[in-house]
Structure formats: C-alpha cells, structure tokens
Design a protein around this motif. Structure first.
Motif, PDB file in Angstrom:
ATOM      1  N   LYS A  90      33.698  41.694  33.936  1.00 12.46           N
ATOM      2  CA  LYS A  90      33.784  40.265  34.272  1.00 12.46           C
ATOM      3  C   LYS A  90      32.847  39.902  35.416  1.00 12.46           C
ATOM      4  N   ARG A  91      32.741  40.778  36.399  1.00 10.73           N
ATOM      5  CA  ARG A  91      31.963  40.456  37.602  1.00 10.73           C
ATOM      6  C   ARG A  91      30.485  40.811  37.505  1.00 10.73           C
ATOM      7  N   CYS A 111      30.926  42.882  42.860  1.00  5.21           N
ATOM      8  CA  CYS A 111      31.130  43.756  41.710  1.00  5.21           C
ATOM      9  C   CYS A 111      30.900  45.216  42.074  1.00  5.21           C
ATOM     10  N   THR A 134      29.939  36.827  42.698  1.00  3.32           N
ATOM     11  CA  THR A 134      31.038  37.785  42.633  1.00  3.32           C
ATOM     12  C   THR A 134      30.689  39.020  43.460  1.00  3.32           C
ATOM     13  N   THR A 160      27.975  30.849  40.190  1.00  2.81           N
ATOM     14  CA  THR A 160      29.030  31.533  40.935  1.00  2.81           C
ATOM     15  C   THR A 160      28.504  32.841  41.517  1.00  2.81           C
ATOM     16  N   PRO A 168      28.308  37.219  36.450  1.00  2.00           N
ATOM     17  CA  PRO A 168      29.196  36.102  36.790  1.00  2.00           C
ATOM     18  C   PRO A 168      28.842  34.826  36.016  1.00  2.00           C
TER      19      PRO A 168
END
Length: 122
Positions: free
Chosen positions: A67-68, A79, A77, A75, A71
């Motif tokens: 998910k990260r 990770c 993130t 956005t 991103p």
C-alpha cells in the motif's frame, strides 16, 4: 534523476528458508543495500533485502508495504523498503523511505533506519 531497476541477486549465504536468489533493487547500477551502506556505514544495512522481494512474516506487514510503496497521488507515506533477510519482518533491521507521489513523479525524499522501540503494526 536516478535510474532504478530490479535484477536477480544471490545471497552470500543460504538463508533458513532455502532460497538463494531474490529480486533486488539497483540504483544507478549499484545494489540498494550497498549504496545505503556507503552513505550510512555501521548501521547494519548491507545484506538487507527489499521488502517486496519475499513474502513477509505477516499478511498485515505485506499489505502495509504494497500500500505504501506507491502512494496515492498527492500523498506521502513512510514505507519499509529494506529488511533483514533472517526473519522477513519489521522487528529486525528495517530501512524506511518517505515516498511522495506528486502525480508527475515518485520521489524518495528521505531514507533512514527505523529505530522504533515498540513493535506495533499500523
């Protein structure tokens, strides 16, 4: 701009899970762990493997990485990008990157060693 690609690599040892090859990341022709180890020596970075290379110990950790790593647009993130190959989880040596998706490019703004004292998955 840097050139990032993946390539098959071999461990210098045989890990407990038996696999000797894995998909590794090269930045400008240098393995990612070697590049970071030169920048930040004595932090146990050399020999770490990409978190996307193997199935992590828990499904939750695996979902976090996927998910990260890329991103959503506009956005940022944090990770996990490199981990210790012994256990393939977030508890050992863990290198994280601040990844930003500005819609036109993906930037790794900062990279560092995760020094969390508590082990909580979020």
């Amino acid at each position: 701009m840097n050139r990032i690609k993946t390539e098959k690599d071999k461990f210098n040892f045989t890990p407990a899970y038996g696999e000797n090859k894995f998909l590794n990341i090269k930045i400008d022709g240098v393995w990612i762990d070697e590049k970071f180890n030169k920048l930040y020596p004595n932090n146990f970075i050399e020999g770490t493997i990409p978190t996307l290379s193997y199935k992590l110990q828990t499904e939750i950790e695996e979902k976090i990485v996927w998910k990260r790593f890329l991103p959503a647009e506009n956005t940022v993130t944090i990770c996990p990008i490199l981990m210790c190959p012994d256990d393939c989880d977030f508890e050992c040596s863990l290198i994280v990157a601040e990844i930003e998706n500005s819609k036109t490019q993906i930037r790794w703004n900062r990279i560092g060693l995760d020094k969390s004292e508590t082990y909580k998955i979020k």
